[in-house]
Write a protein that holds these residues in place. Structure first.
Motif, short mmCIF file in Angstrom:
data_model
loop_
_atom_site.label_atom_id
_atom_site.label_comp_id
_atom_site.label_asym_id
_atom_site.label_seq_id
_atom_site.Cartn_x
_atom_site.Cartn_y
_atom_site.Cartn_z
N ALA A 32 0.96 -1.23 -0.12
CA ALA A 32 -0.16 -0.05 0.02
C ALA A 32 0.82 1.35 -0.07
O ALA A 32 0.61 2.30 -0.59
N LEU A 33 1.89 1.28 0.84
CA LEU A 33 2.72 2.21 1.03
C LEU A 33 3.52 2.58 -0.42
O LEU A 33 3.72 3.85 -0.73
N GLN A 34 4.06 1.60 -1.23
CA GLN A 34 4.57 1.61 -2.32
C GLN A 34 3.87 2.26 -3.45
O GLN A 34 4.24 3.17 -4.01
N ALA A 35 2.48 2.11 -3.36
CA ALA A 35 1.50 2.36 -4.33
C ALA A 35 1.33 4.02 -4.05
O ALA A 35 1.28 4.92 -5.02
N GLN A 36 1.06 4.12 -2.85
CA GLN A 36 0.51 5.52 -2.62
C GLN A 36 2.09 6.58 -2.63
O GLN A 36 1.73 7.80 -3.13
N VAL A 37 3.26 6.11 -2.38
CA VAL A 37 4.50 7.04 -2.45
C VAL A 37 4.63 7.12 -3.93
O VAL A 37 4.87 8.48 -4.37
N ALA A 38 4.53 6.13 -4.62
CA ALA A 38 4.71 6.19 -6.26
C ALA A 38 3.61 7.26 -6.84
O ALA A 38 3.99 8.09 -7.71
N SER A 39 2.36 7.29 -6.45
CA SER A 39 1.28 8.11 -6.90
C SER A 39 1.52 9.71 -6.52
O SER A 39 1.41 10.72 -7.35
N ALA A 40 2.01 9.84 -5.10
CA ALA A 40 2.53 11.08 -4.85
C ALA A 40 3.51 11.75 -5.38
O ALA A 40 3.62 12.80 -5.87
N GLU A 41 4.73 10.77 -5.53
CA GLU A 41 5.95 11.32 -6.44
C GLU A 41 5.52 11.70 -7.97
O GLU A 41 6.06 12.91 -8.51
N ALA A 42 4.88 10.72 -8.54
CA ALA A 42 4.38 11.13 -9.86
C ALA A 42 3.70 12.51 -9.99
O ALA A 42 3.90 13.28 -10.87
N SER A 43 2.71 12.77 -9.05
CA SER A 43 2.20 14.15 -9.10
C SER A 43 3.10 15.30 -8.95
O SER A 43 2.62 16.31 -9.35
N HIS A 44 4.01 15.13 -8.35
CA HIS A 44 5.29 16.08 -8.50
C HIS A 44 6.13 16.14 -9.36
O HIS A 44 7.27 16.81 -9.40
N GLY A 45 6.13 14.88 -10.28
CA GLY A 45 7.19 14.99 -11.37
C GLY A 45 8.56 14.41 -10.69
O GLY A 45 9.34 14.78 -11.42
N ALA A 46 8.36 13.97 -9.84
CA ALA A 46 9.78 13.18 -9.26
C ALA A 46 10.28 11.97 -9.62
O ALA A 46 9.31 11.18 -9.97
N THR A 47 11.32 11.67 -9.72
CA THR A 47 11.91 10.45 -10.02
C THR A 47 11.57 9.42 -8.97
O THR A 47 11.72 9.47 -7.58
N PRO A 48 10.82 8.31 -9.17
CA PRO A 48 10.61 7.21 -8.20
C PRO A 48 11.69 7.00 -7.26
O PRO A 48 12.74 6.74 -7.65
N SER A 49 11.18 7.01 -5.85
CA SER A 49 12.30 6.57 -4.94
C SER A 49 12.44 4.95 -4.69
O SER A 49 13.38 4.68 -4.19
N LEU A 50 11.36 4.35 -5.00
CA LEU A 50 11.33 2.96 -5.08
C LEU A 50 11.53 2.31 -3.57
O LEU A 50 12.81 1.93 -3.47
N PRO A 51 10.69 2.44 -2.93
CA PRO A 51 10.76 2.08 -1.33
C PRO A 51 11.09 0.41 -1.35
O PRO A 51 10.90 -0.23 -2.14
N VAL A 52 11.76 0.15 -0.20
CA VAL A 52 12.53 -1.26 -0.16
C VAL A 52 11.70 -1.92 0.92
O VAL A 52 11.50 -1.43 2.11
N PHE A 53 11.44 -3.17 0.94
CA PHE A 53 11.08 -4.13 1.88
C PHE A 53 12.05 -4.78 2.57
O PHE A 53 12.72 -5.35 1.85
N LEU A 54 12.39 -4.68 3.94
CA LEU A 54 13.24 -5.14 4.63
C LEU A 54 12.94 -6.56 5.22
O LEU A 54 11.95 -6.63 5.94
#
Length: 316
Positions: free
Chosen positions: A288-310
């Motif tokens: 869920a976090l990965q999808a929401q972060v990607a959406s927020a970054e896309a709305s700002h035109g940012a390069t995807p941060s690609l969160p990592v599962f540890l």
């Protein structure tokens, strides 16, 4: 004459505003010392705001502490850490820092040596579980791009050439190489100076194998910690960005980072009681976090941060 009075009034207002910042900094920051109290016996939740140049890191620690207490974590089970802002940072985020300085008045300094010592004390007490949240700036290396030859050839230069998170209450605000090397040459252990993957892994490996360990790292390049943390038994968690990517929202103005705000909201929705923290559906939260972060970054035109599962390897 009317114009002269207007100019004089504006000049006086600007002068008063300029004088107000140092006075406010003294009142809300320097007058609120870091905690020097012993680590509470039951502490097993560690909330660490390492950055010293924007208020959003500290805001995430304050918000999580409030959330966890509301879910049943006792205040003496939580240890919090933050770094005093620079005067320039306080000027930029003054309203937020004024509130946070009061809320975090009982927190320890966000210094690697302090955090490492406290983790060691908690490990010896065998807590029911461990939760570590660090929010700060992350670097793929502490070596500057124009590395001075004497620094590169120093015996302990390897201490600097690794992933690291800034803990701004430490020497050199936790990331200035010259200050870190000076402290190292004065006898400070490398693990007391740099919040690195190896230091964190060694600290967590001191906990019993059976102790569930949750680690969340909100910082640029935080995925660089994944390989080291994979060797820690019973560990699960999240990193805000892949080893070669940056995270976002680490600027003056936002209340929290993009990752931090989304993570805390998802945690609030899913966590019903403190005891359920280790048993939380971390893979589901990550998706869920990965999808929401990607959406927020896309709305700002940012390069995807690609969160990592540890996640650590299975214990034999």
């Amino acid at each position: 004459m009317r114009l002269l009075r207007a100019v004089t009034t504006i000049g006086l207002a600007l002068a008063l505003a300029g004088c107000g910042a140092p006075l406010a900094y003294t009142r809300y920051v320097e007058a609120v010392p870091y905690s020097t109290a012993p680590l509470p016996e039951r502490a097993h939740v560690f909330l660490i705001a390492g950055g010293s140049d924007v208020a959003n890191f500290a805001a995430e620690v304050a918000a999580q502490r409030e959330l966890l207490i509301a879910r049943g974590v006792q205040r003496d089970e939580i240890a919090c850490y933050w770094a005093w802002p620079t005067r320039e940072a306080f000027r930029r985020d003054r309203a937020q820092y004024r509130r946070l300085a009061t809320e975090l008045a009982d927190c320890y300094p966000a210094a690697t040596a302090v955090v490492r010592e406290h983790l060691a004390r908690a490990a010896a007490r065998r807590p029911p579980f461990l939760y570590v949240y660090v929010t700060s700036h992350g670097l793929s290396s502490l070596l500057p791009s124009d590395v001075p030859k004497d620094l590169l050839e120093a015996p302990d230069a390897a201490m600097l050439d690794q992933y690291a998170l800034q803990l701004g209450a430490g020497p050199g605000r936790g990331f200035h190489p010259a200050f870190l090397m000076t402290a190292r040459r004065a006898g400070a252990p490398a693990d007391d100076l740099v919040f690195s993957p190896g230091m964190l892994a060694r600290s967590l490996q001191a906990f019993p194998v059976a102790t569930p360990k949750i680690v969340v790292l909100q910082a640029c390049h935080a995925g660089g910690f994944a390989a080291a943390l994979a060797a820690v038994p019973g560990l699960v968690g999240l990193a805000a960005a892949r080893h070669d990517r940056t995270s976002f929202g680490c600027d003056p103005g936002p209340d929290m980072t993009i990752f931090g705000a989304i993570y805390i909201r998802l945690l609030a929705d899913r966590l019903t009681a403190a005891a359920a923290l280790p048993a939380l559906d971390w893979p589901g939260l990550y998706q869920a976090l990965q999808a929401q972060v990607a959406s927020a970054e896309a709305s700002h035109g940012a390069t995807p941060s690609l969160p990592v599962f540890l996640e650590s390897r299975a214990v034999p």
